[in-house]
Design a protein around this motif. Structure first.
Motif, PDB file in Angstrom:
ATOM      1  N   SER A  32       0.834  -1.199   0.000  1.00 49.57           N
ATOM      2  CA  SER A  32       0.000   0.000   0.000  1.00 49.57           C
ATOM      3  C   SER A  32       0.875   1.258   0.000  1.00 49.57           C
ATOM      4  O   SER A  32       0.480   2.284  -0.535  1.00 49.57           O
ATOM      5  CB  SER A  32      -0.952   0.003   1.205  1.00 49.57           C
ATOM      6  OG  SER A  32      -0.229  -0.014   2.422  1.00 49.57           O
ATOM      7  N   LEU A  53      -5.638   2.691  -3.518  1.00 49.98           N
ATOM      8  CA  LEU A  53      -6.497   2.366  -2.380  1.00 49.98           C
ATOM      9  C   LEU A  53      -7.603   3.408  -2.331  1.00 49.98           C
ATOM     10  O   LEU A  53      -7.329   4.605  -2.303  1.00 49.98           O
ATOM     11  CB  LEU A  53      -5.714   2.360  -1.072  1.00 49.98           C
ATOM     12  CG  LEU A  53      -4.684   1.249  -0.914  1.00 49.98           C
ATOM     13  CD1 LEU A  53      -4.016   1.349   0.450  1.00 49.98           C
ATOM     14  CD2 LEU A  53      -5.297  -0.128  -1.096  1.00 49.98           C
ATOM     15  N   ARG A  54      -8.829   2.938  -2.345  1.00 51.51           N
ATOM     16  CA  ARG A  54      -9.958   3.872  -2.283  1.00 51.51           C
ATOM     17  C   ARG A  54      -9.959   4.615  -0.947  1.00 51.51           C
ATOM     18  O   ARG A  54     -10.373   5.766  -0.875  1.00 51.51           O
ATOM     19  CB  ARG A  54     -11.263   3.111  -2.489  1.00 51.51           C
ATOM     20  CG  ARG A  54     -11.406   2.612  -3.922  1.00 51.51           C
ATOM     21  CD  ARG A  54     -12.750   1.908  -4.152  1.00 51.51           C
ATOM     22  NE  ARG A  54     -12.931   1.637  -5.569  1.00 51.51           N
ATOM     23  CZ  ARG A  54     -12.700   0.463  -6.132  1.00 51.51           C
ATOM     24  NH1 ARG A  54     -12.282  -0.557  -5.401  1.00 51.51           N
ATOM     25  NH2 ARG A  54     -12.889   0.293  -7.429  1.00 51.51           N
ATOM     26  N   GLN A  55      -9.510   3.940   0.125  1.00 51.68           N
ATOM     27  CA  GLN A  55      -9.385   4.573   1.442  1.00 51.68           C
ATOM     28  C   GLN A  55      -7.944   4.387   1.918  1.00 51.68           C
ATOM     29  O   GLN A  55      -7.630   3.422   2.610  1.00 51.68           O
ATOM     30  CB  GLN A  55     -10.360   3.948   2.436  1.00 51.68           C
ATOM     31  CG  GLN A  55     -11.808   4.165   2.070  1.00 51.68           C
ATOM     32  CD  GLN A  55     -12.760   3.480   3.046  1.00 51.68           C
ATOM     33  OE1 GLN A  55     -12.360   2.755   3.936  1.00 51.68           O
ATOM     34  NE2 GLN A  55     -14.038   3.738   2.862  1.00 51.68           N
ATOM     35  N   PRO A  56      -7.048   5.300   1.525  1.00 46.54           N
ATOM     36  CA  PRO A  56      -5.637   5.174   1.914  1.00 46.54           C
ATOM     37  C   PRO A  56      -5.476   5.143   3.431  1.00 46.54           C
ATOM     38  O   PRO A  56      -6.273   5.721   4.160  1.00 46.54           O
ATOM     39  CB  PRO A  56      -4.988   6.427   1.322  1.00 46.54           C
ATOM     40  CG  PRO A  56      -5.925   6.879   0.247  1.00 46.54           C
ATOM     41  CD  PRO A  56      -7.305   6.472   0.704  1.00 46.54           C
ATOM     42  N   THR A  58      -5.825   2.599   5.385  1.00 42.98           N
ATOM     43  CA  THR A  58      -6.607   1.580   6.090  1.00 42.98           C
ATOM     44  C   THR A  58      -5.869   0.247   6.160  1.00 42.98           C
ATOM     45  O   THR A  58      -6.231  -0.614   6.936  1.00 42.98           O
ATOM     46  CB  THR A  58      -7.977   1.360   5.413  1.00 42.98           C
ATOM     47  OG1 THR A  58      -7.767   1.058   4.049  1.00 42.98           O
ATOM     48  CG2 THR A  58      -8.848   2.596   5.548  1.00 42.98           C
ATOM     49  N   SER A  99     -11.784  -4.952   2.608  1.00 43.55           N
ATOM     50  CA  SER A  99     -10.363  -4.874   2.239  1.00 43.55           C
ATOM     51  C   SER A  99     -10.174  -5.141   0.753  1.00 43.55           C
ATOM     52  O   SER A  99      -9.375  -4.485   0.086  1.00 43.55           O
ATOM     53  CB  SER A  99      -9.542  -5.884   3.044  1.00 43.55           C
ATOM     54  OG  SER A  99      -9.540  -5.523   4.410  1.00 43.55           O
ATOM     55  N   ASN A 102     -11.371  -2.189  -1.283  1.00 45.47           N
ATOM     56  CA  ASN A 102     -10.557  -1.002  -1.087  1.00 45.47           C
ATOM     57  C   ASN A 102      -9.431  -0.899  -2.122  1.00 45.47           C
ATOM     58  O   ASN A 102      -8.924   0.175  -2.393  1.00 45.47           O
ATOM     59  CB  ASN A 102      -9.970  -0.998   0.333  1.00 45.47           C
ATOM     60  CG  ASN A 102      -9.284   0.305   0.674  1.00 45.47           C
ATOM     61  OD1 ASN A 102      -9.685   1.383   0.242  1.00 45.47           O
ATOM     62  ND2 ASN A 102      -8.234   0.218   1.459  1.00 45.47           N
TER      63      ASN A 102
END
Length: 148
Positions: A32, A53-56, A58, A99, A102
């Motif tokens: 990531s 990552l759609r939600q960095p 995480t 996950s 993401n």
């Protein structure tokens, strides 16, 4: 050869060279931090791609998963956590849907990798760097050659 594969060029989204290792077990390493997924077959890199990552932030730490069974036609593979140091309690738990969703990968790259995966394929996901420019010099720790 001991030469590391070249990093992706700025305009290169992914690279796919399965012919460099025609046989062997397939493993995936996802960073990531570097926003990369590297595909290895028999320990030789056969592909790499950029990811988003759609939600960095995480994905933290290093986690290992083994494929439970190959994906049925049109389905996704099922990944089961391996209890590695610091994450022993995760052993046996499936990789959760949040996950998986993401991680955004190029669909064409995924289509090339999926057919190679089979029960026992390994996925290591980490927030540590894996690119040469972010990991320091190559260091041989163990090999089959006796000291000169």
């Amino acid at each position: 050869s001991d030469a590391a594969p070249e990093p992706l060029a700025p305009d290169e989204a992914s690279r796919w060279t399965p012919e460099v290792a025609p046989a062997g077990p397939v493993s995936l390493v996802l960073s990531s931090r570097d926003e990369r997924l590297v595909v290895l077959r028999g320990g030789v890199e056969i592909g790499r791609t950029r990811l988003r990552l759609r939600q960095p932030g995480t994905w933290t730490g290093t986690h290992a998963f083994v494929m439970d069974a190959p994906a049925a036609e049109g389905a996704e593979p099922r990944w089961i956590a391996v209890g590695i140091p610091g994450h022993e309690a995760e052993a046996g738990q499936p990789l959760d849907r949040a996950s998986i969703e993401n991680v955004e990968l190029p669909p064409a790259f995924v289509a090339q990798v999926l057919p190679l995966l089979q029960a026992g394929s390994v996925l290591v996901a980490t927030d540590a760097p894996i690119l040469p420019q972010s990991t320091g010099p190559l260091l041989r720790v163990v090999d089959a050659r006796p000291p000169g």
